[in-house]
Structure formats: structure tokens, C-alpha cells
Design an enzyme around this catalytic site. Structure first.
Site, PDB file in Angstrom:
ATOM      1  N   TYR A 146     -40.841  14.015  -5.947  1.00 29.69           N
ATOM      2  CA  TYR A 146     -39.665  14.159  -5.084  1.00 29.69           C
ATOM      3  C   TYR A 146     -38.479  14.683  -5.901  1.00 29.69           C
ATOM      4  O   TYR A 146     -37.839  15.676  -5.527  1.00 29.69           O
ATOM      5  CB  TYR A 146     -39.336  12.811  -4.440  1.00 29.69           C
ATOM      6  CG  TYR A 146     -38.024  12.780  -3.686  1.00 29.69           C
ATOM      7  CD1 TYR A 146     -37.851  13.493  -2.509  1.00 29.69           C
ATOM      8  CD2 TYR A 146     -36.946  12.018  -4.164  1.00 29.69           C
ATOM      9  CE1 TYR A 146     -36.645  13.464  -1.826  1.00 29.69           C
ATOM     10  CE2 TYR A 146     -35.742  11.973  -3.470  1.00 29.69           C
ATOM     11  CZ  TYR A 146     -35.597  12.702  -2.309  1.00 29.69           C
ATOM     12  OH  TYR A 146     -34.402  12.667  -1.637  1.00 29.69           O
ATOM     13  N   VAL A 185     -35.758   0.179   0.978  1.00 26.88           N
ATOM     14  CA  VAL A 185     -36.051  -1.210   0.629  1.00 26.88           C
ATOM     15  C   VAL A 185     -35.606  -2.208   1.706  1.00 26.88           C
ATOM     16  O   VAL A 185     -36.337  -3.157   2.025  1.00 26.88           O
ATOM     17  CB  VAL A 185     -35.458  -1.531  -0.777  1.00 26.88           C
ATOM     18  CG1 VAL A 185     -33.952  -1.394  -0.804  1.00 26.88           C
ATOM     19  CG2 VAL A 185     -35.839  -2.927  -1.241  1.00 26.88           C
TER      20      VAL A 185
END
Ligand code: NAD
Length: 320
Positions: A146, A185
């Protein structure tokens, strides 16, 4: 002013669209709805100054060239933002980040569109030895597919800007959190606790320590950054503090009412990183943007708490 927003049906993109629509601009959203959703842009769908096209930017420049006709500016947010995907399927970031960005730049060149705003990431810095990390830190050695793909996009944008008289604003984000977020998260913890409120699996040792920025601060910074006037303007966007993954888990539990005897057992998978390519320590030097007059209103912990409340509200979850 006609502005094309790629990824405009996504988390950050839809907030950018809200702001552009409020300014009275003509807005064209290009999105393949892979992770975005029409419900995020629903209020605009029938407005006269708004167009939506479901299109995969990774397919070809020719497909998107007609859609940029008459545009003054492109805000290019479309990407696959999930670092973890790169471990299993490296081609995803190559295709949806690098090839898609090339196609967007080509469509811009063919239509003589001269301004591009691009959403990059702190992961381009890799495991920086300097924290907070300034924009001119180097060498840039990303450790995830990424991060590598976003660095490649930055390079392409810089080259197009210099070769074809364009101007670019490249924003390197810390972790962005808040309403409409569909990954990350906080989202993971809420989902896990929804499934089992007695135990929470935490990837890594919980000591990963990073900077989090609330969505409203992030979008504000993106518009503020346009005051920078170089050919290629690279700007960090984040907060000036950090929060650990363990603390995020505690905040999510507090907001769900899982305190005292109801506190779940934290089960750590171990290791410094949550997954391959995860950078365990991240803090960006934001003085460049501060010198333009911008300040984040919320610190990392406030951003995480607000985002948790937002997501619980969106998921209509009650405190226990
Ligand atoms: P998101 O997944 O909500 O938004 C991405 C959007 O792009 C989605 O609407 C998706 O459907 C669309 N898309 C993906 N591939 C496409 C393709 N090939 N063609 C057309 N549309 C496509 O993610 P986000 O968190 O809103 O991220 C927006 C941008 O910000 C991304 O470029 C991401 O890399 C960057 N970024 C995000 C964060 C963060 O913490 N959220 C941090 C750093 C950088």
C-alpha cells in the site's frame, strides 16, 4: 467551478463532497462502489449540480476521459486503502492505486485539467527513524505494498505536474477516523466486541503507537492546504500526539459500557506489528500546514473517542 471527486462515495471522499456541494461547486463523483456506498452521498444524488458515475478507474484512461470534460480540478481519493490486502493480493494496490492514478492523470492531460488533490499516506515514510516525521524526510522506504503504491502515485503526479503544467496537492494522512468510516482499528474492535463482548483479540502487542485525526479536522486541513502554491505541494495531515492500540481498545470498551466487571479480556496476537507491513510507530510533523494557519481541533485520543461514538451511533449500538 466543476470538480471531479474520485472515491467520492467513500469515507473521506463523501465528506469532501459535502463540503464542495456546500460551496456551490458542480461536483462529479466517480466511484466503483467497492468500499464506498451511495448512502454516503444520498442527499446530493438528485441535485442539479451533482453527477454520480459508477466506474472502475483501473480499467482504462479512455473510459474516464469523457467524464472529465470541462472539469477544473480533480480530487483523487479512490484507492484500496487496506494495508492488509497487500499481503494476500499484491496486485490490488498496483491496479486500484497505481494504474487507477495513471488513468486519472491521463484523462486529466487529455482534457487539459490542471489541478489535482491527492490523498497519500504516512506509510510512504516506512519505518521512519525521525519522529515526528517531516515531509522532506528520506529516503522513503515503504514496508507495505500500500505504502509503495501511494509513493508511486506521488511520483507519477509530480512528473505529470512538471511535464504537463499541472499543479498538485499531495496530502500524507495519519490515521483518519470518524463518521462513515468502514475500516480500521476502531471499526474492527466494535465488530469483534459485538460478536463477543467477553474477549477482544488485539493484533500485535497493543503497543503500536500512532497519530489519529478526526474526519472534520482532516477535511478542514485538505481545504486549508490549497493555500500552498508550489507546483507540487506535499503536506502532512495529522495530530501532534499519539495513542496506543491498547488505549484505543480501552476507549472502545468504555464507550460500549464494558467497564468494571464487564471489561473483556484482551488477547494479544503478539509481535510489534499488527500485520506484515504495519508501521508500529507513526507521528507526522505538521508544522508546514500549521505555518499556513491550520491547527487540528482534536488530539488523537479525542479523535478516537469521537469516532467510536460516531460509529456506535451509525451502527445503532446501545451501551451495555
Ligand atoms: P474508502 O475505502 O472509504 O474510500 C475509497 C473509495 O474509492 C471508495 O468509495 C471505493 O469504492 C473507491 N474506489 C476504490 N477503488 C476504485 C476504483 N478502481 N475505481 C473507482 N473507485 C474506486 O477509504 P478512505 O479511508 O475514505 O480513503 C480515501 C483516500 O484516503 C484513499 O486514497 C486512502 O488511501 C487515503 N488515506 C486514508 C487514510 C485513512 O486513515 N482512512 C489514511 C491515509 C490515506
Amino acid at each position: 467551478m466543476k470538480i471531479v471527486v474520485t472515491g467520492g462515495a467513500g469515507f473521506i471522499g463523501s465528506h469532501v463532497v459535502d463540503r464542495l456541494m456546500a460551496s456551490g461547486a458542480d461536483v462529479v463523483v466517480l466511484d466503483n462502489l467497492s468500499s464506498g456506498s451511495l448512502k454516503f452521498i444520498e442527499p446530493h444524488l438528485r441535485r442539479e449540480n451533482f453527477e454520480f458515475h459508477k466506474v472502475d478507474l483501473a480499467t482504462s484512461a479512455s473510459d474516464i476521459t469523457p467524464l472529465l470534460d470541462g472539469a477544473d480540478e480533480v480530487w483523487h481519493l479512490a484507492a484500496n486503502p487496506d494495508v492488509r490486502v497487500g499481503v494476500e493480493r499484491p496486485e490490488v494496490h498496483f491496479k486500484h492505486n497505481i494504474v487507477a492514478t495513471y488513468n486519472v492523470l491521463e484523462a486529466m492531460r487529455r482534457n487539459d485539467v490542471r489541478r489535482i488533490v491527492f490523498t497519500s499516506t504516512s506509510t510512504v515514510y516506512g519505518e521512519a527513524t525521525q519522529l515526528p516525521t517531516p515531509e522532506d524526510y528520506g529516503p522513503l522506504i515503504p514496508i507495505s505494498l500500500y505504502g509503495a503504491s501511494k509513493l508511486a502515485c506521488e511520483a507519477l503526479i509530480s512528473a505529470y505536474a512538471h511535464t504537463f503544467d499541472m499543479q498538485a496537492w499531495i496530502y500524507r494522512f495519519a490515521n483518519v477516523v470518524g463518521r462513515r468510516s468502514t475500516h480500521g482499528v476502531i471499526f474492527d474492535f466494535i465488530k469483534k466486541l459485538q460478536a463477543n463482548p467477553r474477549e477482544l483479540e488485539i493484533l500485535g502487542d497493543g503497543n503500536q503507537t500512532k497519530s489519529y485525526i478526526y474526519i472534520d479536522d482532516c477535511v478542514e486541513a485538505m481545504f486549508f492546504g490549497l493555500k500552498a502554491s508550489e507546483v507540487v505541494n506535499v503536506l502532512n495531515i495529522g495530530t501532534e500526539d499519539q495513542v496506543t492500540v491498547r488505549r484505543i481498545a480501552e476507549i472502545v470498551c468504555e464507550e460500549l459500557g464494558l467497564v468494571g466487571g464487564k471489561m473483556p479480556e484482551f488477547r494479544f496476537t503478539g509481535g510489534r506489528r499488527g500485520w506484515r507491513g504495519d508501521v508500529p510507530l507513526m507521528l507526522l510533523d505538521i508544522s508546514k500546514l500549521k505555518n499556513l494557519g491550520w491547527r487540528p481541533r482534536h488530539n488523537s485520543e479525542e479523535a478516537v473517542r469521537r469516532a467510536t461514538r460516531d460509529l456506535l451511533e451509525e451502527l445503532k449500538l446501545q451501551r451495555r
